[in-house]
Design an enzyme around this catalytic site. Sequence first.
Site, PDB file in Angstrom:
ATOM      1  CB  CYS A 111      -0.945  -0.002   1.189  1.00  0.00           C
ATOM      2  SG  CYS A 111      -1.891  -1.510   1.348  1.00  0.00           S
ATOM      3  CG  HIS A 249      -3.200   3.323   2.506  1.00  0.00           C
ATOM      4  ND1 HIS A 249      -3.730   2.890   1.312  1.00  0.00           N
ATOM      5  CD2 HIS A 249      -3.132   2.219   3.303  1.00  0.00           C
ATOM      6  CE1 HIS A 249      -3.977   1.585   1.382  1.00  0.00           C
ATOM      7  NE2 HIS A 249      -3.620   1.161   2.583  1.00  0.00           N
ATOM      8  CG  ASN A 279      -6.570  -1.244   1.440  1.00  0.00           C
ATOM      9  OD1 ASN A 279      -5.912  -0.754   0.514  1.00  0.00           O
ATOM     10  ND2 ASN A 279      -6.010  -1.726   2.538  1.00  0.00           N
TER      11      ASN A 279
HETATM   12  N1  ACO Z   1     -18.329  -9.026   9.506  1.00  0.00           N
HETATM   13  C1  ACO Z   1     -18.815  -9.246  10.750  1.00  0.00           C
HETATM   14  N2  ACO Z   1     -18.021  -9.513  11.805  1.00  0.00           N
HETATM   15  C2  ACO Z   1     -16.691  -9.569  11.586  1.00  0.00           C
HETATM   16  C3  ACO Z   1     -16.135  -9.342  10.324  1.00  0.00           C
HETATM   17  C4  ACO Z   1     -17.006  -9.074   9.249  1.00  0.00           C
HETATM   18  N3  ACO Z   1     -16.571  -8.830   8.004  1.00  0.00           N
HETATM   19  N4  ACO Z   1     -14.787  -9.457  10.417  1.00  0.00           N
HETATM   20  C5  ACO Z   1     -14.513  -9.730  11.706  1.00  0.00           C
HETATM   21  N5  ACO Z   1     -15.670  -9.801  12.406  1.00  0.00           N
HETATM   22  C6  ACO Z   1     -15.848 -10.073  13.821  1.00  0.00           C
HETATM   23  C7  ACO Z   1     -14.699 -10.834  14.426  1.00  0.00           C
HETATM   24  O1  ACO Z   1     -14.868 -12.210  14.215  1.00  0.00           O
HETATM   25  C8  ACO Z   1     -14.791 -10.440  15.878  1.00  0.00           C
HETATM   26  O2  ACO Z   1     -15.796 -11.228  16.473  1.00  0.00           O
HETATM   27  P1  ACO Z   1     -15.608 -11.798  17.982  1.00  0.00           P
HETATM   28  O3  ACO Z   1     -15.492 -10.584  18.862  1.00  0.00           O
HETATM   29  O4  ACO Z   1     -16.854 -12.578  18.204  1.00  0.00           O
HETATM   30  O5  ACO Z   1     -14.344 -12.603  17.938  1.00  0.00           O
HETATM   31  C9  ACO Z   1     -15.341  -9.003  15.838  1.00  0.00           C
HETATM   32  O6  ACO Z   1     -15.893  -8.826  14.517  1.00  0.00           O
HETATM   33  C10 ACO Z   1     -14.313  -7.945  16.101  1.00  0.00           C
HETATM   34  O7  ACO Z   1     -13.171  -8.180  15.281  1.00  0.00           O
HETATM   35  P2  ACO Z   1     -11.913  -7.243  15.383  1.00  0.00           P
HETATM   36  O8  ACO Z   1     -10.808  -7.820  14.585  1.00  0.00           O
HETATM   37  O9  ACO Z   1     -11.670  -6.890  16.801  1.00  0.00           O
HETATM   38  O10 ACO Z   1     -12.473  -5.922  14.647  1.00  0.00           O
HETATM   39  P3  ACO Z   1     -11.771  -4.516  14.549  1.00  0.00           P
HETATM   40  O11 ACO Z   1     -12.662  -3.506  15.173  1.00  0.00           O
HETATM   41  O12 ACO Z   1     -10.340  -4.545  14.953  1.00  0.00           O
HETATM   42  O13 ACO Z   1     -11.815  -4.250  12.974  1.00  0.00           O
HETATM   43  C11 ACO Z   1     -10.427  -4.390  11.007  1.00  0.00           C
HETATM   44  C12 ACO Z   1     -11.147  -5.167  12.113  1.00  0.00           C
HETATM   45  C13 ACO Z   1     -11.455  -3.612  10.214  1.00  0.00           C
HETATM   46  C14 ACO Z   1      -9.684  -5.339  10.114  1.00  0.00           C
HETATM   47  C15 ACO Z   1      -9.436  -3.387  11.661  1.00  0.00           C
HETATM   48  O14 ACO Z   1      -8.658  -4.055  12.632  1.00  0.00           O
HETATM   49  C16 ACO Z   1      -8.528  -2.752  10.669  1.00  0.00           C
HETATM   50  O15 ACO Z   1      -8.938  -1.982   9.817  1.00  0.00           O
HETATM   51  N6  ACO Z   1      -7.213  -2.998  10.769  1.00  0.00           N
HETATM   52  C17 ACO Z   1      -6.162  -2.355  10.002  1.00  0.00           C
HETATM   53  C18 ACO Z   1      -6.359  -2.219   8.544  1.00  0.00           C
HETATM   54  C19 ACO Z   1      -5.815  -3.374   7.785  1.00  0.00           C
HETATM   55  O16 ACO Z   1      -5.191  -4.241   8.337  1.00  0.00           O
HETATM   56  N7  ACO Z   1      -6.084  -3.353   6.487  1.00  0.00           N
HETATM   57  C20 ACO Z   1      -5.711  -4.415   5.610  1.00  0.00           C
HETATM   58  C21 ACO Z   1      -4.233  -4.515   5.432  1.00  0.00           C
HETATM   59  S1  ACO Z   1      -3.648  -3.918   3.923  1.00  0.00           S
HETATM   60  C22 ACO Z   1      -3.032  -2.398   4.195  1.00  0.00           C
HETATM   61  O17 ACO Z   1      -3.683  -1.449   3.946  1.00  0.00           O
HETATM   62  C23 ACO Z   1      -1.739  -2.343   4.765  1.00  0.00           C
END
Ligand code: ACO
Length: 356
Positions: A111, A249, A279
């Site tokens: 990215c 980004h 993304n």
């Molecule tokens: N739909 C519904 N529920 C979901 C989904 C979904 N698509 N995905 C995960 N969940 C659930 C999980 O299973 C978890 O459930 P649980 O509590 O029963 O275990 C719950 O939602 C919470 O999951 P978290 O991982 O804690 O959610 P978070 O609030 O951290 O959001 C996310 C996740 C959006 C991925 C966030 O962490 C994020 O944006 N991270 C950074 C960005 C990233 O990594 N981007 C991709 C990489 S590429 C780049 O740009 C470098």
Amino acid sequence: MQYADITGWGKYTPPARLTNDDLATFIDTSDEWISSRTGIKERRISHINTAHMAALAGKQALARAGIDADDIDLIIVATCTPDNLVPNTASKVQQLLSTNNSACFDLSSACTGFIYALQNATAQIRMGMVKKALVIGAERMSWFVNWSVRDTAVLFGDGAGAVVLEATDIECGLLEAKLGCDSNAREILNIVNFGTDMDRYENPPGPLQIDFNGQDIFKRAVRSMGKATETVMANTNLAVSDVDLLVPHQANLRIIETLQHKLKLSDEQCMVNIQKYGNTSAATVPIALCEAVEQGKINPGNNIMSAAFGAGLTWGACYIKWGDRVTAVNDYTQQEQQCEQSAKELLSVAIKHCLQ
Ligand code: ACO
């Protein structure tokens, strides 16, 4: 002293839209979860490959700059989703632009790739080695998605953005950048089952998939983009009030908002379009930059900051002093925009395989 003015900007956003509600028909997710956790409402699914998207964005940028592809000395395609490993994607872009006068290479920094590429091309122009460059970020992320893994399947989209750089005596273009990489965290974001890391024969690789630790990346993204942006602003004596627009980004709206608050920037100072495209990795920054110009958010002489992070974990920020050009010299109509199939139709075979 030579500088590298941005004189053309272009984008290709595939016509097929995959909405959050579409995703909820085959994955256990909802529009409410995706919108509130990421800010994404829909993403584009491409019916053409990465090089083709890159070339369409490039053609538009060239038309807007009013220059011919034959005048370009250098093409860099930032991508982590190349059409092939050999030959590179940039050579295909050159072929699609019907020219063969340029050096061509791909740049792999996920990215952060576009900012790395912009810094590289600018440095070559400022050294006098190159006069005109086409810098593209293009990704077909949908090809790598495992449509049964809801954590990652909802995040990514396809698209391409491009800029034309031209040598000038006027002080403008990318004037400062701070790039880096936290390789100690390179395992927390990767595409598994791909590359010479794999044992092809004794232990053949399983299905392709994007793997990540979202919460760890979230924290590191805010920290690294924030620090890089503050360093660039300090090095260039820019105050918060001097920044006309931050083009970050687009990985998660909450990451963008946390960065925006950390830097004390207003909503008007921050470019956001993640709701439309998700993304698109190396393509988010050039697509957002292109749309900012199209929407009149960039004016001559503006101070533009950009920041990104990606697998590696690479990170970076840069300061662009925008030149005079904010209206296109010519325009280019992308005939290849049409696609008869819906996003779900385009993905039907992939979804079937992933859900088996
Ligand atoms: N739909 C519904 N529920 C979901 C989904 C979904 N698509 N995905 C995960 N969940 C659930 C999980 O299973 C978890 O459930 P649980 O509590 O029963 O275990 C719950 O939602 C919470 O999951 P978290 O991982 O804690 O959610 P978070 O609030 O951290 O959001 C996310 C996740 C959006 C991925 C966030 O962490 C994020 O944006 N991270 C950074 C960005 C990233 O990594 N981007 C991709 C990489 S590429 C780049 O740009 C470098």
